[in-house]
Motif scaffolding. Sequence first.
Motif, PDB file in Angstrom:
ATOM      1  N   ARG A 102       0.850  -1.200   0.000  1.00 60.07           N
ATOM      2  CA  ARG A 102       0.000   0.000   0.000  1.00 60.07           C
ATOM      3  C   ARG A 102       0.876   1.236   0.000  1.00 60.07           C
ATOM      4  N   ARG A 103       0.758   2.027  -1.035  1.00 57.85           N
ATOM      5  CA  ARG A 103       1.556   3.254  -1.155  1.00 57.85           C
ATOM      6  C   ARG A 103       1.349   4.174   0.052  1.00 57.85           C
ATOM      7  N   GLU A 104       0.118   4.263   0.528  1.00 61.47           N
ATOM      8  CA  GLU A 104      -0.200   5.106   1.683  1.00 61.47           C
ATOM      9  C   GLU A 104       0.586   4.672   2.921  1.00 61.47           C
ATOM     10  N   ARG A 160      11.358   0.716  -5.618  1.00 64.45           N
ATOM     11  CA  ARG A 160      10.846   1.602  -6.673  1.00 64.45           C
ATOM     12  C   ARG A 160       9.805   2.579  -6.090  1.00 64.45           C
ATOM     13  N   VAL A 161       8.911   2.071  -5.259  1.00 67.87           N
ATOM     14  CA  VAL A 161       7.903   2.941  -4.625  1.00 67.87           C
ATOM     15  C   VAL A 161       8.593   3.963  -3.724  1.00 67.87           C
ATOM     16  N   CYS A 162       9.595   3.529  -2.967  1.00 67.61           N
ATOM     17  CA  CYS A 162      10.327   4.446  -2.079  1.00 67.61           C
ATOM     18  C   CYS A 162      11.024   5.548  -2.883  1.00 67.61           C
ATOM     19  N   VAL A 163      11.606   5.198  -4.025  1.00 65.58           N
ATOM     20  CA  VAL A 163      12.259   6.188  -4.886  1.00 65.58           C
ATOM     21  C   VAL A 163      11.233   7.206  -5.378  1.00 65.58           C
ATOM     22  N   GLU A 164      10.080   6.741  -5.847  1.00 66.32           N
ATOM     23  CA  GLU A 164       9.031   7.651  -6.327  1.00 66.32           C
ATOM     24  C   GLU A 164       8.584   8.595  -5.210  1.00 66.32           C
ATOM     25  N   ARG A 196      15.445  -0.973   2.914  1.00 60.83           N
ATOM     26  CA  ARG A 196      15.731  -2.354   2.533  1.00 60.83           C
ATOM     27  C   ARG A 196      14.426  -3.000   2.090  1.00 60.83           C
ATOM     28  N   GLY A 197      14.487  -3.761   1.011  1.00 58.22           N
ATOM     29  CA  GLY A 197      13.301  -4.441   0.529  1.00 58.22           C
ATOM     30  C   GLY A 197      13.488  -4.895  -0.905  1.00 58.22           C
ATOM     31  N   ASP A 198      12.444  -5.497  -1.448  1.00 58.90           N
ATOM     32  CA  ASP A 198      12.529  -6.005  -2.812  1.00 58.90           C
ATOM     33  C   ASP A 198      12.477  -4.848  -3.816  1.00 58.90           C
TER      34      ASP A 198
END
Length: 110
Positions: A46-48, A74-78, A67-69
């Motif tokens: 969940r992005r939220e 990618r979501v963290c970068v965005e 840390r993660g897959d």
Amino acid sequence: MALARSARAFEPVVDGGIVHYRLAGKRGSHAFTDRGKVIDIRDSNRRETVLAALQLSAQKWGTFTIRGDEQFRRVCVELAVEHGFKIENAELQRDIAAARDRFHVERERL
């Protein structure tokens, strides 16, 4: 620095020396947990939830490592580009710069 709006959508549940966060008004599992030196995200799809956990990380430390897959990173970068978070991971700096360029191009189109 006060927590941003999406982080306020989560309520803390104190459990000894750790704090679990779940969506306000919802029962069930915790979305993420603050363990002091580490924030664990259980609901990383969940992005939220990811945004709220990154907001808490930024509030606590300013800069932080994730840390993660690949999908999670990618979501963290965005989110880092959209909200100005400072991620320390050296291997993500090229992705962050590219995402920042795309973000600025898209904003100029509007």
